[in-house]
Write a protein that holds these residues in place. Structure first.
Motif, PDB file in Angstrom:
ATOM      1  N   VAL A   1       0.829  -1.205   0.000  1.00 44.19           N
ATOM      2  CA  VAL A   1       0.000   0.000   0.000  1.00 44.19           C
ATOM      3  C   VAL A   1       0.865   1.258   0.000  1.00 44.19           C
ATOM      4  N   TYR A   2       1.903   1.272   0.828  1.00 47.46           N
ATOM      5  CA  TYR A   2       2.815   2.404   0.933  1.00 47.46           C
ATOM      6  C   TYR A   2       4.215   1.984   0.484  1.00 47.46           C
ATOM      7  N   ASP A   3       5.037   2.983   0.141  1.00 52.65           N
ATOM      8  CA  ASP A   3       6.461   2.736  -0.005  1.00 52.65           C
ATOM      9  C   ASP A   3       7.221   3.728   0.866  1.00 52.65           C
ATOM     10  N   ALA A   4       8.501   3.467   1.075  1.00 50.88           N
ATOM     11  CA  ALA A   4       9.342   4.345   1.886  1.00 50.88           C
ATOM     12  C   ALA A   4      10.614   4.643   1.117  1.00 50.88           C
ATOM     13  N   VAL A   5      11.007   5.914   1.106  1.00 51.80           N
ATOM     14  CA  VAL A   5      12.195   6.369   0.402  1.00 51.80           C
ATOM     15  C   VAL A   5      12.981   7.305   1.326  1.00 51.80           C
ATOM     16  N   PRO A   6      14.295   7.445   1.119  1.00 57.55           N
ATOM     17  CA  PRO A   6      15.065   8.370   1.963  1.00 57.55           C
ATOM     18  C   PRO A   6      14.521   9.795   1.840  1.00 57.55           C
ATOM     19  N   ALA A   7      14.189  10.406   2.958  1.00 56.72           N
ATOM     20  CA  ALA A   7      13.573  11.731   2.937  1.00 56.72           C
ATOM     21  C   ALA A   7      14.477  12.771   2.288  1.00 56.72           C
ATOM     22  N   CYS A   8      15.793  12.602   2.419  1.00 52.14           N
ATOM     23  CA  CYS A   8      16.723  13.603   1.901  1.00 52.14           C
ATOM     24  C   CYS A   8      16.723  13.688   0.380  1.00 52.14           C
ATOM     25  N   LEU A   9      16.153  12.710  -0.299  1.00 55.73           N
ATOM     26  CA  LEU A   9      16.154  12.699  -1.762  1.00 55.73           C
ATOM     27  C   LEU A   9      14.936  13.377  -2.375  1.00 55.73           C
ATOM     28  N   TYR A  10      13.974  13.785  -1.539  1.00 59.84           N
ATOM     29  CA  TYR A  10      12.691  14.251  -2.075  1.00 59.84           C
ATOM     30  C   TYR A  10      12.373  15.675  -1.643  1.00 59.84           C
ATOM     31  N   ARG A  11      11.656  16.359  -2.504  1.00 57.72           N
ATOM     32  CA  ARG A  11      11.284  17.752  -2.264  1.00 57.72           C
ATOM     33  C   ARG A  11       9.958  17.843  -1.542  1.00 57.72           C
ATOM     34  N   ALA A  12       9.858  18.865  -0.725  1.00 58.03           N
ATOM     35  CA  ALA A  12       8.600  19.126  -0.026  1.00 58.03           C
ATOM     36  C   ALA A  12       7.647  19.889  -0.935  1.00 58.03           C
ATOM     37  N   HIS A  13       6.367  19.821  -0.599  1.00 57.15           N
ATOM     38  CA  HIS A  13       5.338  20.539  -1.348  1.00 57.15           C
ATOM     39  C   HIS A  13       4.870  21.793  -0.606  1.00 57.15           C
ATOM     40  N   GLY A  14       5.609  22.202   0.395  1.00 57.83           N
ATOM     41  CA  GLY A  14       5.270  23.394   1.157  1.00 57.83           C
ATOM     42  C   GLY A  14       6.195  23.527   2.344  1.00 57.83           C
ATOM     43  N   ASN A  15       6.122  24.668   3.025  1.00 57.27           N
ATOM     44  CA  ASN A  15       7.043  24.925   4.133  1.00 57.27           C
ATOM     45  C   ASN A  15       6.886  23.931   5.284  1.00 57.27           C
ATOM     46  N   ALA A  16       5.645  23.593   5.615  1.00 63.13           N
ATOM     47  CA  ALA A  16       5.430  22.653   6.716  1.00 63.13           C
ATOM     48  C   ALA A  16       6.024  21.289   6.378  1.00 63.13           C
ATOM     49  N   GLN A  17       5.824  20.851   5.157  1.00 66.35           N
ATOM     50  CA  GLN A  17       6.411  19.588   4.734  1.00 66.35           C
ATOM     51  C   GLN A  17       7.933  19.661   4.744  1.00 66.35           C
ATOM     52  N   ALA A  18       8.481  20.812   4.328  1.00 71.73           N
ATOM     53  CA  ALA A  18       9.936  20.967   4.290  1.00 71.73           C
ATOM     54  C   ALA A  18      10.537  20.792   5.677  1.00 71.73           C
ATOM     55  N   ARG A  19       9.893  21.377   6.684  1.00 74.22           N
ATOM     56  CA  ARG A  19      10.392  21.238   8.061  1.00 74.22           C
ATOM     57  C   ARG A  19      10.321  19.784   8.516  1.00 74.22           C
ATOM     58  N   GLN A  20       9.230  19.115   8.166  1.00 75.82           N
ATOM     59  CA  GLN A  20       9.066  17.727   8.593  1.00 75.82           C
ATOM     60  C   GLN A  20      10.072  16.822   7.885  1.00 75.82           C
ATOM     61  N   LEU A  21      10.276  17.052   6.595  1.00 73.94           N
ATOM     62  CA  LEU A  21      11.235  16.238   5.850  1.00 73.94           C
ATOM     63  C   LEU A  21      12.657  16.457   6.352  1.00 73.94           C
ATOM     64  N   ALA A  22      12.970  17.699   6.728  1.00 77.09           N
ATOM     65  CA  ALA A  22      14.332  18.030   7.150  1.00 77.09           C
ATOM     66  C   ALA A  22      14.756  17.254   8.391  1.00 77.09           C
ATOM     67  N   SER A  23      13.797  16.873   9.219  1.00 74.23           N
ATOM     68  CA  SER A  23      14.130  16.166  10.463  1.00 74.23           C
ATOM     69  C   SER A  23      13.823  14.680  10.376  1.00 74.23           C
ATOM     70  N   ALA A  24      13.575  14.166   9.158  1.00 79.01           N
ATOM     71  CA  ALA A  24      13.149  12.775   8.993  1.00 79.01           C
ATOM     72  C   ALA A  24      14.237  11.928   8.348  1.00 79.01           C
ATOM     73  N   ASP A  25      14.161  10.643   8.620  1.00 71.06           N
ATOM     74  CA  ASP A  25      15.003   9.678   7.924  1.00 71.06           C
ATOM     75  C   ASP A  25      14.335   9.184   6.643  1.00 71.06           C
ATOM     76  N   TRP A  26      13.047   8.859   6.759  1.00 68.69           N
ATOM     77  CA  TRP A  26      12.330   8.249   5.646  1.00 68.69           C
ATOM     78  C   TRP A  26      11.050   9.018   5.352  1.00 68.69           C
ATOM     79  N   LEU A  27      10.658   9.004   4.093  1.00 68.53           N
ATOM     80  CA  LEU A  27       9.379   9.530   3.637  1.00 68.53           C
ATOM     81  C   LEU A  27       8.512   8.353   3.219  1.00 68.53           C
ATOM     82  N   VAL A  28       7.292   8.303   3.744  1.00 69.53           N
ATOM     83  CA  VAL A  28       6.340   7.253   3.389  1.00 69.53           C
ATOM     84  C   VAL A  28       5.318   7.839   2.425  1.00 69.53           C
ATOM     85  N   ARG A  29       5.093   7.128   1.302  1.00 70.40           N
ATOM     86  CA  ARG A  29       4.172   7.606   0.266  1.00 70.40           C
ATOM     87  C   ARG A  29       3.113   6.555  -0.029  1.00 70.40           C
TER      88      ARG A  29
END
Length: 264
Positions: free
Chosen positions: A14-42
């Motif tokens: 259902v979901y996948d996980a990728v290194p957060a540092c490789l992906y762009r945020a879609h807004g400032n709130a997402q950018a802050r969350q991604l900056a402190s994360a190891d993985w992004l779940v999509r």
């Protein structure tokens, strides 16, 4: 638990996980969350961002009216990460093909293609032409790096246009083309049905070269194509859809697929 980000994609059901540092945020709130994360779940179905993981703890994105995240699917994703490499059994194709008015068995018989299993994990193989992370099977990624370096040594630049695509991503291609007014029959001449694409295996690449548009027949007139014809086999890559191929797919000089058996 997912370890700190190795450069790999964990391909859940259902979901996948990728290194957060490789992906762009879609807004400032997402950018802050991604900056402190190891993985992004999509969400595999549409690519929307679901959550981030840091030291194994999930933090979900706020989505207002969006569908609520599924805790069971996240647990399943973490289990897949711990299980390591392997292939995900081909399943759930019937609803996707039914949306297109296709029957799985009839399409397989008519096209001569078989459903393609997806890897549970894929390797980071650099970036594609559009600066998106490129994901491939482990051995295909190694072969691609070696082949691209060898071409560069001969003065030829090879661009990756796309690599791994899930069945749901393939379905998105069909939906976008249908929205532009194409018919399913039109699309099947240039795209295999969801679940049947070599891109699902992580072995296939669409290849281009700078200055040339992507995925067009004129690629066959380039030095890059001539180099691939002469040298790609030594790295395990072969062109899947020559003119008059038995699958009824249009000639695709840009589409090359890695196979250990193809190496000479």
């Amino acid at each position: 638990m997912l370890t700190p980000p190795e450069y790999r994609l964990i391909n859940g059901r259902v979901y996948d996980a990728v290194p957060a540092c490789l992906y762009r945020a879609h807004g400032n709130a997402q950018a802050r969350q991604l900056a402190s994360a190891d993985w992004l779940v999509r969400d595999r179905r549409d690519g929307r961002y679901v959550a981030t993981l840091h030291h194994g703890r999930a933090r979900f994105f706020l989505r207002n009216s969006r569908p609520r995240p599924r805790a069971d699917a996240l647990d399943e994703l973490l289990f897949d990460a711990a299980a390591g490499s392997g292939l995900r059994p081909v399943s759930d194709l019937e609803p996707l093909l039914a949306e297109l008015g296709l029957d799985v068995l009839e399409y397989a018989e008519r096209s001569g293609l078989a459903p393609v299993a997806e890897p549970v994990q894929l390797e980071y193989a650099g970036r594609d032409r559009y600066r998106r992370p490129l994901w491939l099977d482990y051995d295909a990624a190694k072969a691609w790096r070696r082949m691209r370096a060898a071409a560069g040594g001969d003065g030829v630049i090879l661009d990756a246009i796309s690599g791994f695509r899930s069945a749901h991503y393939q379905m998105g291609i069909f939906r976008r083309k249908l929205a532009r007014g194409l018919t399913v029959s039109d699309i099947l001449q240039v795209n295999t049905a969801p679940g049947f694409s070599e891109h699902h295996s992580g072995h296939a690449l669409d290849i281009g070269t700078p200055g040339e548009p992507p995925a067009e027949e004129r690629f066959e007139a380039t030095a890059a194509f001539a180099w691939l014809q002469a040298r790609a086999g030594a790295f395990g890559f072969g062109m899947s859809y020559p003119r008059g191929n038995r699958h009824g797919i249009a000639y695709e000089p840009w589409h090359w697929c890695w196979s250990e058996d193809a190496q000479s």
